[in-house]
Design a protein around this motif. Sequence first.
Motif, mmCIF file in Angstrom:
data_model
loop_
_atom_site.group_PDB
_atom_site.id
_atom_site.type_symbol
_atom_site.label_atom_id
_atom_site.label_comp_id
_atom_site.label_asym_id
_atom_site.label_seq_id
_atom_site.Cartn_x
_atom_site.Cartn_y
_atom_site.Cartn_z
ATOM 1 N N ALA A 140 85.172 -68.829 -0.273
ATOM 2 C CA ALA A 140 84.812 -69.401 -1.577
ATOM 3 C C ALA A 140 85.724 -70.566 -1.943
ATOM 4 C CB ALA A 140 84.873 -68.319 -2.651
ATOM 5 N N ILE A 141 87.024 -70.414 -1.711
ATOM 6 C CA ILE A 141 87.914 -71.528 -2.057
ATOM 7 C C ILE A 141 87.728 -72.701 -1.092
ATOM 8 C CG2 ILE A 141 89.596 -70.070 -3.230
ATOM 9 C CD1 ILE A 141 91.406 -70.349 -0.775
ATOM 10 N N ARG A 142 87.384 -72.395 0.154
ATOM 11 C CA ARG A 142 87.091 -73.477 1.096
ATOM 12 C C ARG A 142 85.868 -74.254 0.620
ATOM 13 N NH1 ARG A 142 86.269 -71.108 6.687
ATOM 14 N NH2 ARG A 142 88.541 -71.207 6.802
ATOM 15 N N MET A 143 84.831 -73.527 0.194
ATOM 16 C CA MET A 143 83.632 -74.200 -0.307
ATOM 17 C C MET A 143 83.939 -75.044 -1.538
ATOM 18 S SD MET A 143 80.910 -71.072 0.066
ATOM 19 C CE MET A 143 80.419 -70.428 1.662
ATOM 20 N N ALA A 144 84.726 -74.484 -2.456
ATOM 21 C CA ALA A 144 85.049 -75.207 -3.689
ATOM 22 C C ALA A 144 85.825 -76.480 -3.387
ATOM 23 C CB ALA A 144 85.846 -74.294 -4.620
ATOM 24 N N ARG A 145 86.769 -76.391 -2.466
ATOM 25 C CA ARG A 145 87.573 -77.566 -2.129
ATOM 26 C C ARG A 145 86.719 -78.638 -1.460
ATOM 27 N NH1 ARG A 145 93.138 -74.472 -0.038
ATOM 28 N NH2 ARG A 145 94.294 -74.808 -1.995
ATOM 29 N N THR A 316 75.639 -79.199 -0.773
ATOM 30 C CA THR A 316 76.731 -79.968 -0.174
ATOM 31 C C THR A 316 76.709 -79.874 1.349
ATOM 32 O OG1 THR A 316 78.147 -79.662 -2.108
ATOM 33 C CG2 THR A 316 79.266 -80.171 -0.050
ATOM 34 N N PHE A 317 76.215 -78.747 1.844
ATOM 35 C CA PHE A 317 76.254 -78.502 3.287
ATOM 36 C C PHE A 317 74.864 -78.583 3.929
ATOM 37 C CE2 PHE A 317 79.739 -76.247 1.196
ATOM 38 C CZ PHE A 317 80.821 -76.882 1.793
ATOM 39 N N ASP A 318 73.934 -79.247 3.232
ATOM 40 C CA ASP A 318 72.611 -79.442 3.821
ATOM 41 C C ASP A 318 72.698 -80.313 5.072
ATOM 42 O OD1 ASP A 318 71.267 -77.862 2.036
ATOM 43 O OD2 ASP A 318 70.509 -79.514 0.802
ATOM 44 N N GLU A 319 73.467 -81.383 5.006
ATOM 45 C CA GLU A 319 73.598 -82.283 6.149
ATOM 46 C C GLU A 319 75.059 -82.477 6.544
ATOM 47 O OE1 GLU A 319 71.423 -85.885 5.488
ATOM 48 O OE2 GLU A 319 69.555 -84.839 5.007
ATOM 49 N N ARG A 320 75.894 -81.617 6.044
ATOM 50 C CA ARG A 320 77.325 -81.638 6.366
ATOM 51 C C ARG A 320 77.682 -80.278 6.935
ATOM 52 N NH1 ARG A 320 82.042 -82.276 1.700
ATOM 53 N NH2 ARG A 320 83.870 -82.112 3.080
ATOM 54 N N VAL A 321 78.347 -80.261 8.054
ATOM 55 C CA VAL A 321 78.676 -78.997 8.704
ATOM 56 C C VAL A 321 79.653 -78.204 7.835
ATOM 57 C CG1 VAL A 321 79.806 -77.923 10.697
ATOM 58 C CG2 VAL A 321 78.262 -79.872 11.020
#
Length: 466
Positions: A140-145, A316-321
Amino acid sequence: MSGGVSGGRRSLSNDPSAAPLYWNGTDTAANDRAHVFHSWSAQALINPVAIAGGEGSWIWDFDGNRYLDFSSQLMNVNLGHGHPTLVAAIQEAAGRLATIGPFHANADRSEAARLIADVAPDGMNKVFFTNGGADANENAIRMARLHTGRHKILSAHRSYHGATAGAITMTGDPRRWASEPSMPGVVRFFGPYPYRSSFHSESPEQECERALAHLDELVMFEGAHNVAAIIIEPVVGTNGILVPPDGYLVGMRELCDRHGIMMISDEVMAGFGRCGEWFAIQRWDVTPDLICFAKGVNSGYVPLGGVIMSDAIAATFDERVYPGGLTYSGHPLACASAVASIGVFREEGTLHAARTLGDDVIGPELEAMAERHPSVGEVRGLGAFWAIELVRDRATREMYVPYNAAGDAAKPMNDVVAAIKELGVWVFAHFNRIHITPPCNTSHDDVRNGLAAIDKALEVADAHIA
């Protein structure tokens, strides 16, 4: 164990002849002491009870001693032990497909994700599965960052978020100390705690106002443009069963919206019925950006956790790994048990049962208990999530044992817990608190009997009051 509460189970074992040869108390204890390294323990100073079985709200050892499980183990066995629907789901899933990598689509995983998104707040439709709560918070914190491009994470002093590197850094109790220094960028704040207010408040309303002002000021000093997320337990678990005053979580949501900060709700302990809601934060009609879950999603029958994310974060991660993954992400046996668990919650009315347990049984019984025992400073909680805070002096609120007590300093509290277990009730205690967290579907009679045993055992605490 002598005395004890009544109640129980059908038998001490389902079919002893079918058990493996090592399934006995003697070998279990010997092998444990020789080969098992236990968490949060000085290994030579512990003597774990060898548990042979469990059913419903009860567990028992190999000698036939029964315990009413008032801790739900680690506040995770929300549907009790050996629930036949969950057991059958795991068995059937093992027969279909015991395991498959997370890079495949899997029917059990897909259905579990759909059902979890269905009970989450609107606008949260994607689930990333983990093995448990700590790695849910890590992700979760990785996603937020990554979503915000910021690095700082605000977490509360009285909190627990797990024991992995990032999660323990965010944790706000002494278990963090041995792991420091650790992950950079974590800044701590004081959350509301009216009974022991850090803000010298005289009412819950004042505590709410001052706690929010403190948080707002901290964001200013840290630079809002640096803050990726604020992570909170909507109802603080291990560190006190602290129910926030009305308005606090709404105010935090407004603060996050004002500054573009992600709000992470750590529901690992408070979610899936423990507080009488699917997720505790829904009690206050607040939608966070990320929800972390584990424990009660399937009562811990198979390790499972995850992160539910807002549609904006998912995009955010639709086209970003997304730079993260786990071998057992969405393990099919775990997900099958989650599907079954959510079905049981709905069919058996578990959320209502938990709310009723708190409103009609635990709350009133604990209030009466507090009147009888000078060692009880405060009782608090909701649903199947309660704490008894013990004190030396009600007027000064001196803690029954010191903060983070160990050794001889902790003995008075250990004596109280031992007295409770001698009466046949298994409880979780932390610092000067006894936690009352039975399975959400425990019968009212069993809960009353368990509370009566605790009532009796509190005479041990009263004897230490000058």
